[in-house]
Design an enzyme around this catalytic site. Structure first.
Site, short mmCIF file in Angstrom:
data_model
loop_
_atom_site.label_atom_id
_atom_site.label_comp_id
_atom_site.label_asym_id
_atom_site.label_seq_id
_atom_site.Cartn_x
_atom_site.Cartn_y
_atom_site.Cartn_z
N ILE A 459 7.45 3.31 -25.89
CA ILE A 459 7.67 1.93 -25.46
C ILE A 459 9.15 1.56 -25.42
O ILE A 459 9.52 0.39 -25.41
CB ILE A 459 6.90 0.92 -26.35
CG1 ILE A 459 7.35 1.03 -27.81
CG2 ILE A 459 5.41 1.13 -26.24
CD1 ILE A 459 6.77 -0.08 -28.71
N GLY A 460 9.99 2.58 -25.43
CA GLY A 460 11.42 2.30 -25.32
C GLY A 460 12.14 2.26 -26.65
O GLY A 460 13.33 1.94 -26.70
N ARG A 593 14.19 5.54 -45.31
CA ARG A 593 15.07 6.60 -44.82
C ARG A 593 15.22 6.44 -43.31
O ARG A 593 14.23 6.25 -42.59
CB ARG A 593 14.46 7.96 -45.15
CG ARG A 593 15.42 9.11 -45.00
CD ARG A 593 14.96 10.30 -45.85
NE ARG A 593 13.86 11.02 -45.24
CZ ARG A 593 14.03 12.05 -44.38
NH1 ARG A 593 15.24 12.44 -44.03
NH2 ARG A 593 12.99 12.67 -43.88
N ILE A 594 16.45 6.50 -42.84
CA ILE A 594 16.71 6.34 -41.42
C ILE A 594 16.67 7.73 -40.78
O ILE A 594 17.48 8.60 -41.09
CB ILE A 594 18.07 5.66 -41.18
CG1 ILE A 594 18.08 4.26 -41.83
CG2 ILE A 594 18.38 5.56 -39.69
CD1 ILE A 594 16.97 3.32 -41.38
N PRO A 597 19.70 7.76 -36.75
CA PRO A 597 20.60 6.61 -36.83
C PRO A 597 20.90 5.98 -35.47
O PRO A 597 21.03 4.76 -35.36
CB PRO A 597 21.87 7.20 -37.45
CG PRO A 597 21.43 8.43 -38.15
CD PRO A 597 20.25 8.96 -37.39
N GLN A 603 17.63 -0.11 -32.10
CA GLN A 603 16.50 -1.00 -32.36
C GLN A 603 16.96 -2.30 -32.99
O GLN A 603 16.53 -3.39 -32.63
CB GLN A 603 15.51 -0.33 -33.32
CG GLN A 603 14.46 0.49 -32.63
CD GLN A 603 13.61 -0.36 -31.72
OE1 GLN A 603 12.79 -1.15 -32.16
NE2 GLN A 603 13.84 -0.24 -30.44
N GLY A 667 9.46 0.64 -41.75
CA GLY A 667 9.52 0.16 -40.37
C GLY A 667 10.86 -0.44 -40.02
O GLY A 667 11.46 -1.15 -40.81
N GLU A 670 10.88 -4.25 -36.11
CA GLU A 670 10.82 -5.70 -36.00
C GLU A 670 11.67 -6.46 -37.02
O GLU A 670 11.87 -7.67 -36.86
CB GLU A 670 9.36 -6.15 -36.06
CG GLU A 670 8.61 -5.58 -34.86
CD GLU A 670 7.12 -5.90 -34.85
OE1 GLU A 670 6.72 -6.75 -34.05
OE2 GLU A 670 6.38 -5.30 -35.64
MO1 MOS Z 1 4.84 -5.78 -32.50
S1 MOS Z 1 4.41 -7.81 -32.22
O1 MOS Z 1 3.71 -5.46 -33.75
O2 MOS Z 1 4.38 -5.04 -31.03
#
Ligand code: MOS
Length: 703
Positions: A459-460, A593-594, A597, A603, A667, A670
């Site tokens: 998804i990019g 852990r990244i 990088p 992101q 994660g 987001e």
């Molecule tokens: Mo994100 S809103 O969980 O695609």
């Protein structure tokens, strides 16, 4: 601190740059009929009749399908469905922009023109109930995305009563649309009893299972292909009406069908982030120690979706120590299309209210906003008492302040350059870790070629490069030498490309598979050994899932698991025009852990820009009288462009959280949009002395 700037370049980059990467709408299919939708123009009513006579005689038209022409679908919950109300199954209209008819023609233009000729008659049309008049009811229910409506620890009223300072304010946020550049679209056909679906989705396995459920067939008879996805931002996480409609139309006319939504159709058919109303009460001692924290959040949801819950009251569950915390989640059921999680849902929406209130408290106490936050750092989860799996918030705040050059912050409304008022603001942020199962397969041939197979959605965000990085590390190879096959339901499945959980799940599965392959290779004497033994291929599979005791969203039962960040911004506010620009932004994150990088930085940079849109630009205006979004295009819905954004400095705190994933990763998808809106609102206050409690901050708020 991580010092390396090194990272793995995206293996999907060249195909995208040269235009050879095919997205759904580009995929050639000679026999496919092209579909166009007819959508309802009322928000609440009943379909009385469909006059298709003129449309059917238009050039190139093959058929015009009403709901009576389509197969009946089996009911399913939301999620996985976007709208629980299935498309074109009956005459009731639940929202403006609901599919009423499907026109099938030879070309896109023929289909769209004919769709404009379909005459729809309604009866029982009623004025829709709007957000501002609907009753707020507790947001409880069985869905995996819903937390309990009311959760509390300690006595908030007692905490407020003994506080030296109390903040009690209301904050609002606007309806927003995800607006991925690639439109939603599906090409579907039936081959014997089997179904083939090419679609743009963040959930390949989810779409496969959902279509199997809707059409009453085993999942293995449904093949979903989604090689490249041109952005989703949550709007492609669930299964929206156009996917089953394309499949149903293909079934009804026994031809392949291509259905690509227009930008306008995407405003009602693939979700939006709902407008919110939030009240925050903070009580504090004069030294800035919280005595109470209460967060009430309510938002609009749709009758067409049971109801979606925007869990904004999750914002403060693990942010600050307070002897009393109370969270109350409410929804208001209205006649509008279904909302859905949109990058970044829940915490980022709530963070605006909580972190604005914290800034207001700091100002009231005449305390530096950084110092206020540090004074309320908890030693364990303030709601549950669980230990943190890892906790980096304080490190993020301190490092962010250092990189930004925060101390000493000049007084409010004291910085000016020409016409520009300059302000500094900051926010902390946290987001609960979501986790889900994933699997991967890895193949090695005797010539040393390595292929990793995973049903991930590209998804990019750079997932194929992440896969290369993980496999290369285990196998002691160059990442570029590892090929990644992805984007197909025949490949090993994972839960889906949402919830900021792909690296944890897929990365851990790849790590397990690659480790097994390494053992097999070593046992065989390496590639040389394979050749000598005449072995053409070795394969290994890996699967990873959260421990069985984890919650439905993958939360640990034993630890409080979050990613953290601190955002510091400098804004310029034009004193005459009220225009706000982001001069510079420092974001420091503790996100496990990244792995890569390069992609991680990208992101989070994108997340910060996304947060800028939340703070200052994005607003879908809903016409209450008609339950209709007014501006269904990118002219009326403004998103950030290069000229809006100044210098962005992203960095990471060393973190390796093996309690959260086998890889030590958490994660990152987001957390970047978290904390940006309150940091900007706080900076606008610092620049101007004007507190804006409604997003987006608009020019008229500052004139
Ligand atoms: Mo994100 S809103 O969980 O695609």
């Amino acid at each position: 601190m991580r010092t390396t700037e090194k990272g793995v370049l995206r293996p999907d980059g060249p195909a995208k740059l040269t235009g050879s990467a095919l997205y759904v709408a580009d995929k050639p299919h000679q026999e496919a009929l092209v579909a166009a939708l007819v959508l309802s123009t009322v928000a609440r009513g009943r379909l009385a009749g469909l006059d298709t006579s003129v449309a059917e005689t238009a050039p190139g038209v093959h058929r015009v399908l009403g709901y009576e022409d389509l197969p009946r679908l089996n009911p399913l919950p939301s999620p996985p469905l976007g709208h629980t109300v299935l498309p074109m199954q009956g005459p009731i209209v639940h929202y403006e922009g609901q599919p009423i008819a499907v026109v099938l023609a030879g070309t896109w233009h023929q289909a769209r023109y004919a769709a404009s000729l379909v005459r729809v008659h309604y009866d029982s049309v009623e004025r829709p109930i709007s957000f501002w008049e609907a009753e707020a009811i507790p947001a409880a229910g069985p869905s995996m995305l819903r937390a309990d409506a009311d959760v509390a620890t300690g006595d908030v009223e007692a905490g407020i009563a003994r506080a030296d300072a109390v903040i009690d304010e209301v904050y609002t946020t606007s309806d927003r649309h995800a607006n991925p550049i690639e439109p939603h679209g599906t090409v579907a056909w039936w081959e014997g009893g089997q179904l083939v679906v090419h679609t743009t989705t963040q959930g390949i396995a989810l779409t496969q299972q959902t279509l199997a459920g809707l059409f009453g067939m085993p999942p293995e008879d449904v093949r979903v292909d989604s090689r490249y996805v041109g952005g989703g931002f949550g709007s492609k996480a669930y299964v929206w009406p156009h996917i089953p409609l394309a499949v149903a139309a293909a079934k009804a006319c026994d031809r392949p069908v291509r259905l690509v939504l227009t930008r306008a159709e995407m405003y009602t058919l693939c979700g939006h982030q709902p407008a919110t109303w939030q009240r925050v009460r903070l009580g504090s001692t004069s030294e800035g120690r919280l005595t109470a924290l209460e967060h009430i959040g309510s938002h609009a949801t749709s009758r067409a979706v049971d109801y979606h819950v925007e869990n904004m009251t999750q914002a403060a569950v693990a942010l600050y120590a307070s002897p009393a915390i109370a969270l109350h989640a409410r929804v208001q059921q209205v006649d509008r299309p279904a909302p859905t999680p949109m990058r970044s849902p829940n915490e980022a929406v709530g963070m605006f209210a909580v972190e604005s209130a914290m800034d207001e408290l700091a100002h009231r106490l005449d305390l530096d906003p950084v110092e206020l936050r540090l004074r309320n750092e908890p030693s364990a989860d303030p709601m549950t008492g669980k230990p943190f799996s890892s906790r980096t918030l304080e490190a993020c705040i301190r490092e962010g302040a250092r990189r930004f050059g925060w101390s000493p912050r000049p007084p409010i409304a004291s910085l000016r350059e020409g016409n520009d008022l300059i302000g500094w603001g900051m926010s902390a942020c946290a987001m609960e870790v979501h986790r889900g199962p994933a699997s991967a397969r890895i193949r090695a041939d005797a010539n040393g070629r390595i292929v990793v197979e995973t049903g991930l959605e590209e998804i990019g965000t750079g997932l194929p490069a992440m896969v290369q990085a993980v496999a290369a590390e285990v196998l002691d190879l160059v990442p570029e030498d590892i090929r990644v096959h992805h984007g197909d339901s025949t490949l090993p499945a994972h839960v889906g490309g949402f919830g900021s959980m792909s690296t944890m799940g897929i990365g851990s599965a790849v790590h397990i598979a690659a480790s097994e392959l390494r053992e097999k290779l070593e046992a065989a004497g390496g590639f040389e050994g394979l050749r000598q033994a005449g072995i053409t291929e070795l394969t290994a599979e890996g699967a990873w899932a959260p421990e069985p005791t984890a919650s439905a969203t993958g939360a640990s039962r034993d630890f409080s698991t979050h990613v953290y960040g601190a955002v510091f911004v400098e804004v310029r506010v034009d004193a005459e025009l009220g225009f706000v620009r982001l001069n510079r932004c420092v974001g420091v994150y503790g996100a496990g852990r990244i792995i890569n990088p390069l992609a991680a930085r990208s992101q989070l940079t994108g997340g910060i820009i996304w947060g800028y849109g939340h703070a200052l630009l994005e607003r879908s205006v809903l016409e209450n009288e008609r339950g209709r979004f007014l501006s269904k295009n990118l002219a009326g819905y403004v998103v950030p462009v290069n000229a809006d954004i100044g210098d962005i400095d992203v960095s990471f705190i060393e973190d390796d959280d093996r309690r959260t994933s086998a890889l030590g990763a958490k994660g990152i998808g987001e957390i970047g949009a978290n904390g940006v809106a309150p940091a900007i609102a706080n900076a606008v206050f610092h620049a101007t002395g004007r507190r804006v409690r409604d997003l987006p901050i608009q020019i008229h708020d500052l004139l």
